[in-house]
Design a protein around this motif. Structure first.
Motif, PDB file in Angstrom:
ATOM      1  N   ARG A   1      -7.555   1.036   0.171  1.00 50.14           N
ATOM      2  CA  ARG A   1      -8.404   1.472   1.281  1.00 50.14           C
ATOM      3  C   ARG A   1      -8.710   0.320   2.238  1.00 50.14           C
ATOM      4  O   ARG A   1      -8.641   0.479   3.469  1.00 50.14           O
ATOM      5  CB  ARG A   1      -9.697   2.052   0.724  1.00 50.14           C
ATOM      6  N   ASP A   2      -9.032  -0.845   1.704  1.00 47.75           N
ATOM      7  CA  ASP A   2      -9.384  -1.978   2.550  1.00 47.75           C
ATOM      8  C   ASP A   2      -8.174  -2.509   3.319  1.00 47.75           C
ATOM      9  O   ASP A   2      -8.310  -2.925   4.480  1.00 47.75           O
ATOM     10  CB  ASP A   2      -9.984  -3.093   1.701  1.00 47.75           C
TER      11      ASP A   2
ATOM     12  N   ALA B   1      -5.557  -0.698   4.257  1.00 44.46           N
ATOM     13  CA  ALA B   1      -5.267   0.292   5.294  1.00 44.46           C
ATOM     14  C   ALA B   1      -6.222   0.159   6.478  1.00 44.46           C
ATOM     15  O   ALA B   1      -5.828   0.397   7.632  1.00 44.46           O
ATOM     16  CB  ALA B   1      -5.348   1.699   4.706  1.00 44.46           C
ATOM     17  N   ALA B   2      -7.467  -0.253   6.211  1.00 41.24           N
ATOM     18  CA  ALA B   2      -8.435  -0.413   7.294  1.00 41.24           C
ATOM     19  C   ALA B   2      -8.233  -1.723   8.053  1.00 41.24           C
ATOM     20  O   ALA B   2      -8.529  -1.794   9.255  1.00 41.24           O
ATOM     21  CB  ALA B   2      -9.858  -0.366   6.727  1.00 41.24           C
TER      22      ALA B   2
ATOM     23  N   VAL C   1       0.832  -1.204   0.000  1.00 40.57           N
ATOM     24  CA  VAL C   1       0.000   0.000   0.000  1.00 40.57           C
ATOM     25  C   VAL C   1       0.866   1.253   0.000  1.00 40.57           C
ATOM     26  O   VAL C   1       0.592   2.226  -0.711  1.00 40.57           O
ATOM     27  CB  VAL C   1      -0.955  -0.005   1.207  1.00 40.57           C
TER      28      VAL C   1
ATOM     29  N   GLN D   1       0.723   4.076  -2.846  1.00 45.21           N
ATOM     30  CA  GLN D   1       0.481   5.481  -2.510  1.00 45.21           C
ATOM     31  C   GLN D   1       1.601   6.369  -3.039  1.00 45.21           C
ATOM     32  O   GLN D   1       1.352   7.466  -3.548  1.00 45.21           O
ATOM     33  CB  GLN D   1       0.349   5.631  -0.999  1.00 45.21           C
TER      34      GLN D   1
ATOM     35  N   LYS E   1      -7.533   1.731  -5.902  1.00 43.54           N
ATOM     36  CA  LYS E   1      -7.911   2.517  -4.724  1.00 43.54           C
ATOM     37  C   LYS E   1      -8.689   1.690  -3.702  1.00 43.54           C
ATOM     38  O   LYS E   1      -8.479   1.819  -2.490  1.00 43.54           O
ATOM     39  CB  LYS E   1      -8.755   3.726  -5.160  1.00 43.54           C
ATOM     40  N   ALA E   2      -9.602   0.827  -4.168  1.00 43.84           N
ATOM     41  CA  ALA E   2     -10.410   0.035  -3.238  1.00 43.84           C
ATOM     42  C   ALA E   2      -9.537  -0.916  -2.429  1.00 43.84           C
ATOM     43  O   ALA E   2      -9.712  -1.055  -1.206  1.00 43.84           O
ATOM     44  CB  ALA E   2     -11.475  -0.739  -4.014  1.00 43.84           C
TER      45      ALA E   2
END
Length: 418
Positions: free
Chosen positions: A230-231, A233-234, A183, A187, A226-227
């Motif tokens: 995001r997942d 990172a969460a 990730v 980024q 992007k999805a």
């Protein structure tokens, strides 16, 4: 052959060896372009060829602005290169200490991938490749010198990202630490893309005639998922451990492990010594010779000065803890397998972003090393374009014209070397 007096011999500018020219018109800090009349062997002083990335695809930008990906084993590629270059060419590189120059170049790279690409550079054996690589270097030079925009590679973890790409490519489970590194790399790739495109728009240099067009063409192919970012990172924290929010099963099993651990700690407080853990079972660490009724000795420290005893009161709870931990590990593995499968689904996009980051870092290292040396950028011309006038047919033609003039045959005319 240089059209200027040369001082200090050949100097290295990233993938290119540059010449420091001792003339008032070419100061040491400028990037002028003296004409370099090069034969095949002199390509060793013009550009270094893009190397293959172990476990990934080597990337460069083609003339039509699209990324060209080639997959080749590093060993077989090196053997093919040596055969194509020939023994004289390879011996010349050895005399020039090419690998030593590459190691110096790698010190100016910012990422682990960029450093390795610098160390593994190869000198091209054809003129077209040298010219293309020089154009790429000029593009990064314009980006960082003319437009005053230094690319920032901070926080980009290419080591963990490469591990994630390799493991996903083999259908394996990617660890939490590798996912976080992936990730961070994605980024960074997205940040570099936006920076280059912003500079192009601000300076109105977005067309194919732009000085930074090779950079624009390369980053245009970067499409970060992007999805997935995001997942991940969460679900995974910065230490690479799965967060309780990763899934409902992870939250439930993690809470169960914490509850049992708390109960055992409360019980162990009533025993002498310090609460500890040995072989996955919670116990107390006491001085050798300390007696605990019905306690089970799990082991001792180095030297035997301390022993680990599991009180009988926590034996059943330790069994429950082991089972709860196994459930929690299975829940975490389910999440990691799901994320690993999603990485496999976007592997082409991930590899392109990974390779572009390394390629940009390589170009930045070339430019910064060249500026540190105070080097100049060479300009290559083909051997035939420069030396065809010295061929045998051209010399015979000149002699015939001279003989005709001496014998009065025809009017004197300028000698035509074409």
């Amino acid at each position: 052959m240089l059209q200027a007096r040369v001082r200090g011999g050949v100097q290295f500018n990233g993938r290119h060896c540059c010449v420091r020219v001792a003339t008032s018109a070419l100061p040491s800090h400028s990037y002028s372009t003296p004409t370099l009349h090069a034969r095949r062997i002199s390509h060793a002083t013009s550009a270094g060829r893009q190397c293959s990335i172990p476990g990934a695809k080597a990337v460069h930008s083609s003339s039509n602005g699209r990324l060209v990906n080639t997959v080749a084993a590093q060993v077989s590629d090196a053997e093919t290169y040596e055969v194509a270059a020939g023994p004289a060419f390879m011996h010349t590189l050895k005399m020039l200490e090419w690998r030593r120059l590459c190691e110096h170049l790698s010190k100016h790279a910012s990422t682990a991938l960029g450093k390795r690409m610098c160390s593994n550079l190869e000198v091209p054996i054809d003129m077209s490749t040298s010219v293309r690589l020089l154009n790429e270097t000029r593009a990064m030079l314009a980006m960082e010198n003319d437009y005053m925009s230094l690319l920032d590679y901070g926080g980009i973890n290419t080591s963990d990202a490469e591990g994630a790409i390799k493991r996903a490519a083999k259908g394996g489970m990617v660890s939490g630490k590798q996912l976080r590194g992936l990730v961070a790399m994605l980024q960074g790739a997205d940040r570099l893309k936006r920076q280059i495109q912003l500079v192009a728009r601000q300076n109105n240099v977005t067309n194919k005639d732009s000085p930074i067009w090779p950079l624009l063409a390369a980053v245009a192919a970067v499409n970060t998922p992007k999805a997935l970012m995001r997942d991940v990172a969460a679900a995974v924290n910065e230490d690479g451990d799965l967060a309780d929010s990763a899934s409902e099963q992870v939250r439930t099993t993690s809470g169960k492990v914490k509850a049992i651990t708390s109960r055992i700690n409360n019980i162990l407080k009533g025993y002498p010594g310090e609460a500890s853990e040995k072989s996955g079972r919670m116990c107390v660490a006491v001085a050798a010779g300390t007696k605990i009724n019905n306690g089970v000795m799990l082991g001792s420290s180095i030297g035997g000065g301390m022993v680990f005893i599991e009180p009988a009161q926590v034996v059943s709870l330790n069994n429950e803890l082991a089972a709860a931990r196994a459930e929690a590990m299975a829940a975490e593995e389910n999440v990691l397998w799901e994320l690993s499968g999603r990485v496999m689904g976007v592997q082409d996009d991930v590899e392109i972003a990974f390779n572009v980051v390394g390629w940009l870092d390589l170009l930045s290292a070339k430019v910064r090393f060249g500026m540190w040396l105070g080097a100049v950028m060479p300009q290559c011309s083909s051997w035939d374009d420069i030396f065809h006038k010295r061929s045998g047919s051209a010399i015979n033609k000149v002699r015939q014209q001279q003989q005709q003039q001496q014998h009065g045959e025809g009017d004197p005319s300028p000698i035509n070397w074409d």
